[in-house]
Design an enzyme around this catalytic site. Structure first.
Site, PDB file in Angstrom:
ATOM      1  N   ALA A  99       0.554  -1.212  -0.127  1.00 22.18           N
ATOM      2  CA  ALA A  99       0.012   0.066  -0.034  1.00 22.18           C
ATOM      3  C   ALA A  99       0.690   1.346  -0.102  1.00 22.18           C
ATOM      4  CB  ALA A  99      -0.955  -0.016   1.380  1.00 22.18           C
ATOM      5  N   ARG A 141      10.064   7.900  -3.105  1.00 22.59           N
ATOM      6  CA  ARG A 141      11.332   8.079  -3.624  1.00 22.59           C
ATOM      7  C   ARG A 141      11.692   7.519  -5.226  1.00 22.59           C
ATOM      8  NH1 ARG A 141      14.306   5.364   1.391  1.00 22.59           N
ATOM      9  NH2 ARG A 141      12.109   4.662   1.642  1.00 22.59           N
ATOM     10  N   LYS A 195       4.907   2.430  -6.714  1.00 21.56           N
ATOM     11  CA  LYS A 195       6.156   1.719  -6.863  1.00 21.56           C
ATOM     12  C   LYS A 195       6.072   0.035  -7.186  1.00 21.56           C
ATOM     13  CE  LYS A 195       8.404   0.823  -2.816  1.00 21.56           C
ATOM     14  NZ  LYS A 195       9.357   1.304  -1.740  1.00 21.56           N
ATOM     15  N   GLY A 202      15.179  -2.206  10.178  1.00 17.88           N
ATOM     16  CA  GLY A 202      14.981  -2.503  11.440  1.00 17.88           C
ATOM     17  C   GLY A 202      15.945  -3.360  11.846  1.00 17.88           C
ATOM     18  N   GLU A 211      13.184  -0.085  14.865  1.00 19.41           N
ATOM     19  CA  GLU A 211      13.271   0.369  13.771  1.00 19.41           C
ATOM     20  C   GLU A 211      14.569   1.450  13.734  1.00 19.41           C
ATOM     21  OE1 GLU A 211      11.354   0.055  10.912  1.00 19.41           O
ATOM     22  OE2 GLU A 211      10.972  -1.696  12.290  1.00 19.41           O
ATOM     23  N   LYS A 215       4.185  -8.021 -42.191  1.00 18.26           N
ATOM     24  CA  LYS A 215       3.261  -7.557 -41.175  1.00 18.26           C
ATOM     25  C   LYS A 215       1.948  -8.530 -41.525  1.00 18.26           C
ATOM     26  CE  LYS A 215      -0.277  -5.438 -41.168  1.00 18.26           C
ATOM     27  NZ  LYS A 215      -1.423  -4.286 -41.660  1.00 18.26           N
ATOM     28  N   ALA A 236       9.593  -8.034 -64.030  1.00 18.44           N
ATOM     29  CA  ALA A 236      10.060  -7.107 -63.090  1.00 18.44           C
ATOM     30  C   ALA A 236       9.641  -5.757 -63.330  1.00 18.44           C
ATOM     31  CB  ALA A 236      11.457  -6.890 -63.222  1.00 18.44           C
TER      32      ALA A 236
HETATM   33  C1  UD1 Z   1       9.948  -2.275   7.427  1.00 15.93           C
HETATM   34  C2  UD1 Z   1      10.109  -2.751   8.771  1.00 15.93           C
HETATM   35  C3  UD1 Z   1      11.530  -2.695   8.884  1.00 15.93           C
HETATM   36  C4  UD1 Z   1      12.488  -3.676   7.963  1.00 15.93           C
HETATM   37  C5  UD1 Z   1      12.147  -3.051   6.502  1.00 15.93           C
HETATM   38  C6  UD1 Z   1      12.517  -4.046   5.646  1.00 15.93           C
HETATM   39  C7  UD1 Z   1       8.136  -2.243   9.897  1.00 15.93           C
HETATM   40  C8  UD1 Z   1       7.578  -1.055  11.103  1.00 15.93           C
HETATM   41  N1  UD1 Z   1       9.445  -2.053   9.693  1.00 15.93           N
HETATM   42  O1  UD1 Z   1      10.304  -0.850   7.307  1.00 15.93           O
HETATM   43  O2  UD1 Z   1      11.743  -3.485  10.084  1.00 15.93           O
HETATM   44  O3  UD1 Z   1      13.901  -3.569   8.069  1.00 15.93           O
HETATM   45  O4  UD1 Z   1      10.539  -2.973   6.251  1.00 15.93           O
HETATM   46  O5  UD1 Z   1      12.284  -3.651   4.351  1.00 15.93           O
HETATM   47  O6  UD1 Z   1       7.494  -2.934   9.566  1.00 15.93           O
HETATM   48  N2  UD1 Z   1       3.093  -0.809   3.813  1.00 15.93           N
HETATM   49  C9  UD1 Z   1       1.787  -0.763   3.689  1.00 15.93           C
HETATM   50  N3  UD1 Z   1       1.003   0.008   4.346  1.00 15.93           N
HETATM   51  C10 UD1 Z   1       1.657   0.936   5.464  1.00 15.93           C
HETATM   52  C11 UD1 Z   1       3.179   0.969   5.130  1.00 15.93           C
HETATM   53  C12 UD1 Z   1       3.915   0.017   4.475  1.00 15.93           C
HETATM   54  O7  UD1 Z   1       1.194  -1.565   2.786  1.00 15.93           O
HETATM   55  O8  UD1 Z   1       1.033   1.747   6.090  1.00 15.93           O
HETATM   56  C13 UD1 Z   1       3.990  -1.368   2.818  1.00 15.93           C
HETATM   57  C14 UD1 Z   1       4.888  -0.989   1.826  1.00 15.93           C
HETATM   58  O9  UD1 Z   1       4.027  -0.761   0.549  1.00 15.93           O
HETATM   59  C15 UD1 Z   1       6.014  -2.044   1.541  1.00 15.93           C
HETATM   60  C16 UD1 Z   1       6.018  -2.582   3.038  1.00 15.93           C
HETATM   61  O10 UD1 Z   1       4.727  -2.495   3.690  1.00 15.93           O
HETATM   62  O11 UD1 Z   1       5.831  -2.873   0.622  1.00 15.93           O
HETATM   63  C17 UD1 Z   1       7.133  -1.961   3.984  1.00 15.93           C
HETATM   64  O12 UD1 Z   1       6.753  -0.852   4.203  1.00 15.93           O
HETATM   65  P1  UD1 Z   1       7.921   0.391   4.312  1.00 15.93           P
HETATM   66  O13 UD1 Z   1       7.245   2.001   4.671  1.00 15.93           O
HETATM   67  O14 UD1 Z   1       8.879   0.363   3.244  1.00 15.93           O
HETATM   68  O15 UD1 Z   1       8.636  -0.283   5.666  1.00 15.93           O
HETATM   69  P2  UD1 Z   1       9.990   0.292   6.192  1.00 15.93           P
HETATM   70  O16 UD1 Z   1      10.098   1.417   6.851  1.00 15.93           O
HETATM   71  O17 UD1 Z   1      11.140   0.047   4.975  1.00 15.93           O
HETATM   72 CA    CA Z   2      11.133  -0.341   2.546  1.00 17.08          CA
END
Ligand code: UD1
Ligand code: CA
Length: 447
Positions: free
Chosen positions: A8, A13, A20, A134, A148, A340, A412
């Site tokens: 979600a 970035r 993404k 994390g 985290e 084609k 031709a």
């Molecule tokens: C998370 C982990 C972290 C880990 C890292 C690995 C948590 C709190 N932290 O951090 O420990 O090292 O992933 O990549 O879980 N997403 C949702 N809904 C949200 C937030 C995120 O669906 O509200 C999904 C994102 O689309 C993504 C995944 O969850 O696919 C990870 O979310 P992201 O925000 O990248 O987490 P990190 O801060 O990287």
């Molecule tokens: Ca991430």
């Protein structure tokens, strides 16, 4: 077992208009990499979508369930948004932006989880540069908690073992734990990682392949993982009997199938739903997209798209085989020939400088250099048929709709506007006149 894929997040970035998880690695959106791997484990798959949900939907089949997380309030909140899915025994949680996770690693994680009867079993890896991830805090080797990056103290920041985010959970334990987590942290989010504070028994499976658990946050990482994925595809092909002269300049999508003893020359791109048979030579400098190619085919410096090429065919150099072309056995398509929606039946040849569109060419036909099917009148397209064993002289224009019979010959330079019966010699050009002596007379007059 069920699989829940979190996807979600916005992916700010990436600096992109599209979500993404839709960005592609070797021709396939990241999310579909994760789904396809999940399908090897179970049919019970759901994704949590939020940002760009309507766009992401377009890359999903009906066999995955979709849950909407209306506000991205953290990974724990994302799992809670799929509450109805949290029934049964085991839940594997994957991330939509961690595309290269392998089946082998997941199987190892799952079997460890089952053997140890854990509430949750976490996939971790040691990273030289764990920045942003994390950290996994251990107490005498046993799991203690996940902190985290933003919430970590100096000592914890030095920990190299990171949480991949990928883990398998006992669903009852997970439901209980999710009820207890809160958003009292630096980001004000519900962290899924906080659920681990409430589990009695947490296992860890540590992998040594960092790419499998690497997430994509920007396009540099996207290209790094694309490189890894590409190398793996090429290695698999090579280990299965395909020679690849220059892997550095070769791009082949994951779905592509190639037979034994086929040689892929440098700077070759093979994409989409493509099958190539045995003993072929493809490239150099060739692009093939969604084609079905038989055995012993040579394609040199050419483009082939959505076409079917049978056996013992040679294409190129500099040919373009376009959509819905069917090139049958033993055909030769030479330089600067474009086809084609055209069928070229077996043993026929079009060796030089032709456009063959909306045509059906019989067996054993010779298409002379520079032959053009004039298939388009500015509004509509028309068909050209050429019967077997016929010979089309060089620089012929076939003004469609037009039918050429069998065993016929076109002189031709003809412009053919009317049908030609079988076994007929057709001229469609002005007769040449040689005016002997005329030039001399003109010159005498001083002109
Ligand atoms: C998370 C982990 C972290 C880990 C890292 C690995 C948590 C709190 N932290 O951090 O420990 O090292 O992933 O990549 O879980 N997403 C949702 N809904 C949200 C937030 C995120 O669906 O509200 C999904 C994102 O689309 C993504 C995944 O969850 O696919 C990870 O979310 P992201 O925000 O990248 O987490 P990190 O801060 O990287
Ligand atoms: Ca991430």
């Amino acid at each position: 077992m069920k699989v829940l894929i979190l996807a979600a997040g916005m992916g700010t970035r990436m600096k992109s208009k599209k979500p993404k998880v839709m960005h592609e690695i070797m021709g396939k959106p990241m999310l579909n990499w994760v789904i396809d791997t999940s399908k090897e484990l179970t049919n019970d798959i759901a994704v949590v979508l939020g940002h760009g949900i309507d766009k992401v939907r377009t890359i999903l089949n009906d066999d995955v369930e979709i849950f909407e997380q209306k506000q991205t309030l953290g990974t724990g909140h994302a799992v809670m948004s799929a509450e109805e899915f949290l029934t049964g025994e085991e839940l594997l949680i994957l991330y939509g932006d961690v595309p290269l996770i392998s089946l082998k690693t997941l199987k190892n994680l799952i079997s460890k989880h089952r053997k140890e009867k854990n509430d949750a079993t976490l996939l971790t890896v040691d990273l030289e540069n764990p920045y942003g991830y994390g950290r996994v805090v251990r107490n005498k080797d046993e799991f203690e908690k996940i902190v985290e990056h933003r919430d970590a103290d100096e000592k914890q920041l030095k920990i190299k073992e990171i949480n991949s985010g990928i883990a398998i959970y006992n669903i009852t334990s997970l439901r209980k734990a999710l009820k207890q987590i809160n958003s009292n942290n630096s980001q004000g989010e519900y962290y899924l990682t906080d659920a681990f504070l409430y589990f009695k028994k947490v296992g860890i499976f540590k992998t040594d392949n960092k790419y499998e658990v690497s997430g994509v946050n920007n396009r540099v990482q996207l290209s790094e993982l694309s490189y890894i994925a590409r190398k793996e595809i090429l290695n698999n092909l090579m280990l299965n009997g395909v020679t690849i002269l220059d892997p550095e300049s070769t791009y082949i999508d994951k779905e592509v199938k190639i037979g034994f003893d086929t040689v892929i020359m440098p700077q070759t791109y093979i994409f989409g739903d493509t099958t190539i048979g045995e003993d072929c030579c493809i490239g150099p400098m060739t692009r093939i997209n969604c084609c079905k190619i038989g055995d012993n085919v040579k394609v040199l410096r050419s483009e082939c798209e959505k076409a079917e090429i049978f056996n013992n065919v040679s294409v190129g150099p500099y040919s373009r085989i376009r959509e819905k072309s069917i090139i049958e056995d033993n055909v030769k398509i030479g330089n600067f020939v474009e086809t084609k929606k055209t069928k070229v039946s077996k043993n026929s040849k079009a060796q030089h400088l032709s456009y063959l569109g909306d045509a059906c060419i019989g067996e054993n036909v010779n298409i002379g250099a520079g032959t053009i099917t004039c298939n388009y009148d500015g509004k509509n397209k028309f068909k050209t048929n050429i019967g077997k064993n016929s010979f089309v002289g060089s620089n012929t224009s076939l003004v469609a709709p037009v039918n050429v019979g069998e065993n016929s010959i076109i002189a031709a330079g003809s412009v053919i506007t009317e049908d030609i019966p079988d076994s007929t010699l057709a001229f469609g050009r002005a007769r040449q006149i040689n005016k002997v002596g005329k030039l001399e007379k003109e010159r005498e007059k001083g002109e």
